[in-house]
Scaffold this motif. Structure first.
Motif, short mmCIF file in Angstrom:
data_model
loop_
_atom_site.label_atom_id
_atom_site.label_comp_id
_atom_site.label_asym_id
_atom_site.label_seq_id
_atom_site.Cartn_x
_atom_site.Cartn_y
_atom_site.Cartn_z
N GLN A 1 -13.46 -25.99 -5.53
CA GLN A 1 -13.49 -27.32 -4.65
C GLN A 1 -13.15 -28.54 -5.35
OE1 GLN A 1 -14.13 -27.14 -0.85
NE2 GLN A 1 -13.49 -25.06 -1.54
N LYS B 1 -19.82 -19.52 0.58
CA LYS B 1 -19.15 -18.93 -0.36
C LYS B 1 -19.79 -19.39 -1.58
CE LYS B 1 -14.36 -19.27 -1.42
NZ LYS B 1 -13.30 -20.04 -1.23
N VAL C 1 -19.20 -24.13 0.05
CA VAL C 1 -18.95 -23.54 -1.19
C VAL C 1 -19.84 -24.01 -2.38
CG1 VAL C 1 -16.87 -23.09 -2.84
CG2 VAL C 1 -16.62 -23.53 -0.44
N GLU D 1 -20.86 -23.66 -6.17
CA GLU D 1 -20.42 -23.05 -7.82
C GLU D 1 -21.42 -23.49 -8.57
OE1 GLU D 1 -15.86 -24.05 -8.11
OE2 GLU D 1 -16.28 -25.13 -6.38
N PRO D 2 -21.59 -22.85 -9.95
CA PRO D 2 -22.08 -23.41 -10.90
C PRO D 2 -21.53 -24.56 -11.45
CG PRO D 2 -20.78 -21.46 -11.53
CD PRO D 2 -20.66 -21.64 -10.28
N TRP D 3 -22.49 -25.40 -12.36
CA TRP D 3 -21.73 -26.41 -13.11
C TRP D 3 -20.81 -25.65 -13.99
CZ3 TRP D 3 -24.10 -29.42 -10.20
CH2 TRP D 3 -25.16 -30.20 -10.49
N ASN E 1 -19.52 -27.61 -2.23
CA ASN E 1 -18.61 -28.62 -1.45
C ASN E 1 -17.81 -29.62 -2.36
OD1 ASN E 1 -18.62 -26.88 0.49
ND2 ASN E 1 -19.24 -28.22 1.74
N GLY E 2 -17.73 -29.26 -3.64
CA GLY E 2 -17.03 -30.28 -4.74
C GLY E 2 -17.61 -31.33 -5.29
N GLN E 3 -18.71 -31.46 -5.02
CA GLN E 3 -19.88 -32.28 -5.62
C GLN E 3 -21.22 -31.86 -6.04
OE1 GLN E 3 -19.51 -34.99 -1.92
NE2 GLN E 3 -19.60 -36.54 -3.50
N PHE F 1 -16.45 -15.32 -5.95
CA PHE F 1 -16.63 -15.81 -4.91
C PHE F 1 -17.00 -14.72 -4.00
CE2 PHE F 1 -14.82 -19.60 -6.23
CZ PHE F 1 -15.80 -20.59 -5.96
N TYR G 1 -23.08 -27.02 -7.57
CA TYR G 1 -21.91 -27.84 -7.24
C TYR G 1 -21.32 -27.48 -5.76
CZ TYR G 1 -17.47 -30.19 -8.30
OH TYR G 1 -16.19 -31.14 -8.49
N TYR H 1 -13.01 -25.81 -11.09
CA TYR H 1 -13.82 -25.89 -9.86
C TYR H 1 -12.82 -25.18 -8.73
CZ TYR H 1 -17.61 -28.39 -11.59
OH TYR H 1 -18.66 -28.75 -12.25
#
Lengths: 258, 256
Positions: B96, A11, A103, A105-107, A76-78, A24, A74, B94
């Motif tokens: 997540q 994602k 998942v 994500e960008p910073w 899965n949340g980290q 997403f 980023y 975020y």
């Protein structure tokens, strides 16, 4: 150890440019080797997208050996994914399992606007560094060894602060998008050494001022930055920055000269 | 802008305000707990009611109490300012959330814990501080027989009470006081209030386990020799002893 392959559901945040809204997008990644790094996995996905005539996923990377600080993500949340003390390029697909949804994500920070997809603009860090993260003396020739005695513990601590690669994981991990771990490491690497003393008090003020101007958050001492830092920068740097800043503001005569 | 003004308008300076007001409130908790331990004395509030009069009528303590009210307001106000600033620093959240993976729950929820405490302080002051200062508590007269040392307590009708008085007559020492002790007994008959007090002390514990040591971090204090002491005090004194001591008071009166 034998190589195995796995299928993953990604994602991924896709965003055309700084001004457009992102969203997403779900992409299936098939036949991914467990020996691949996370970025190599994205390379495979991108080759697939290119073959299909679609726009490849934009992400930052450079050295791919964990020392340049260019890669982000980023996961899965980290920041830099689930493993501690690694950058995304040093994260391998064996840290995930077959059929997992990842998942990406960008910073997220006001001071780190998304340029495209997963790449963010981290020049805020450059501007903080330019505000005072240097020693402005003409260095001349290489000095003789041991002509400037520095105790081993001090040298080690300064070196530990100097290992900061400026990736921005601290900002990404912090619930306040605070840049204090980065800024304090850059202040500390000079504050601990004799070469940095001449500009110690003006440097702390100038860099903190620039940090605030960039719109980073404040520190609430959650220690998320320390936990996620790929090179293990310690929270004690932030205490040192606070100390130097208050010292400069309340007790020293040097102020920032513009 | 002057150096001072500049310092206090920076993110570091705002945290310095949080740190200093927070630590001042921590020192208050110690005094408040020790003083209120007199509630456990089985003397119908003789010691406690005298103490209550002293604390509200002794000049230097009055000054400290105004500092205290100011600290509570400034601490809450700066928390709000900083929270809004921090929210602005990440406009897009975020998808997540890492949860407890990289930071403890209480360190991430100081605002929620602080709000519980602010509501608690308002309730607490309305119950006791307001009632005591606005003559909404009963009155009591203590009579100590100087020869035998025997003390008896009699409730005083409101018409007879003028002000706090101590005098001797015919071998008997009289103390007339506002009976805050009775108000404490009365308030803690209410199980909902007792439950709320206990809950608030749980919030206090979590708030201070993170807050006390973090205040030193914001000050820039991380001396290797003393930090273990700070951490010990933060957890065992401010996180355990003080909240348990306070929580014991409503429970003591409820089950008495």
């Amino acid at each position: 150890m034998s190589e195995t392959t796995m299928n993953l559901t990604l994602k991924i945040w896709r965003q055309k440019n700084q001004n457009e809204k992102g969203r997403f997008v779900t992409i299936e990644a098939k036949g991914i080797s467990t020996d691949m790094s996370f970025l190599e996995m994205l390379d495979v996905v991108n080759e697939d997208l290119t073959r299909k005539g679609e726009d490849p996923i934009y992400f930052d990377h450079d050295c791919r050996e964990g020392i340049c600080g260019m890669c982000s993500l980023y996961i899965n949340g980290q920041p830099h994914g689930p493993k501690h003390g690694t950058t995304t390029c040093q994260l391998h697909m064996r840290s995930f399992h077959d059929g997992q949804t990842i998942v990406i994500e960008p910073w997220r920070a006001a001071a780190f606007p998304v340029l495209k997809d997963l790449a963010v603009d981290r020049t805020a860090f450059d501007r903080i560094q330019q505000a005072g993260g240097y020693v402005s003396v003409n260095t001349g020739g290489v000095p003789d060894a041991n002509c400037l005695p520095i105790p081993k513990v001090k040298a080690d601590e300064a070196f530990e602060s100097a290992t900061c690669i400026g990736c921005g994981a601290c900002v990404a991990a912090c619930k306040n998008a605070s840049a204090m771990l980065f800024v304090s490491a850059k202040i500390s690497q000079y504050a601990l050494l004799p070469q940095g003393q001449a500009e110690r008090w003006s440097r702390a003020q100038a860099m903190v001022e620039q940090m605030d101007a960039e719109g980073f958050g404040a520190c609430t001492v959650t220690k998320a930055c320390e936990a996620e830092c790929p090179v293990g920068i310690k929270l004690t740097n932030i205490a040192r920055m606070n100390r130097d800043y208050f010292n400069a503001k309340f007790f020293k005569e040097e102020t920032v000269h513009h | 802008m002057s150096s001072f003004k500049e310092a206090f308008s920076s993110t570091l300076g705002k945290k310095l305000v949080m740190s200093l007001t927070g630590l001042f409130l921590c020192t208050f908790l110690i005094v408040h707990l020790i003083g209120n331990l007199q509630l456990f004395k089985n003397d119908e509030g003789f010691a406690f009611n005298q103490y209550a009069y002293f604390m509200t009528h002794f000049g230097p303590i009055k000054i400290v109490s105004y500092l205290l009210y100011a600290s509570i307001i400034i601490h809450a106000l700066y928390a709000l300012i900083l929270t809004l600033h921090n929210k602005k620093a990440r406009p897009i959240p975020y998808d997540q959330k890492p949860g407890n993976k990289n930071a403890a729950w209480n360190s991430r929820n100081m605002g929620i814990l602080g709000t519980v405490l602010l509501v608690f302080i308002a309730t607490h002051m309305a119950n006791f501080w307001w009632k005591f200062h606005n003559d909404q508590v009963p009155y009591i007269q203590y009579e100590t027989n100087i020869e035998t040392g025997q003390i008896s307590a009699i409730e005083m009708p409101a018409e007879e009470f003028t002000d706090y008085k101590e005098f001797s007559q015919d071998g008997v020492e009289y103390v007339q006081a506002r009976d805050l002790y009775k108000q404490v007994e009365f308030a803690f008959e209410n199980p909902i209030l007792v439950a709320f007090y206990v809950l608030a002390m749980v919030a206090l514990s979590f708030h201070l386990i993170h807050g006390f040591k973090s205040a030193f971090q914001s000050l820039g204090f991380d001396n290797k020799k003393w930090i273990p002491l700070v951490k010990f005090l933060g957890i065992y004194v401010f996180g355990v002893i003080i909240p348990i001591g306070f929580a014991a008071m409503p429970l003591y009166f409820f089950f008495k």
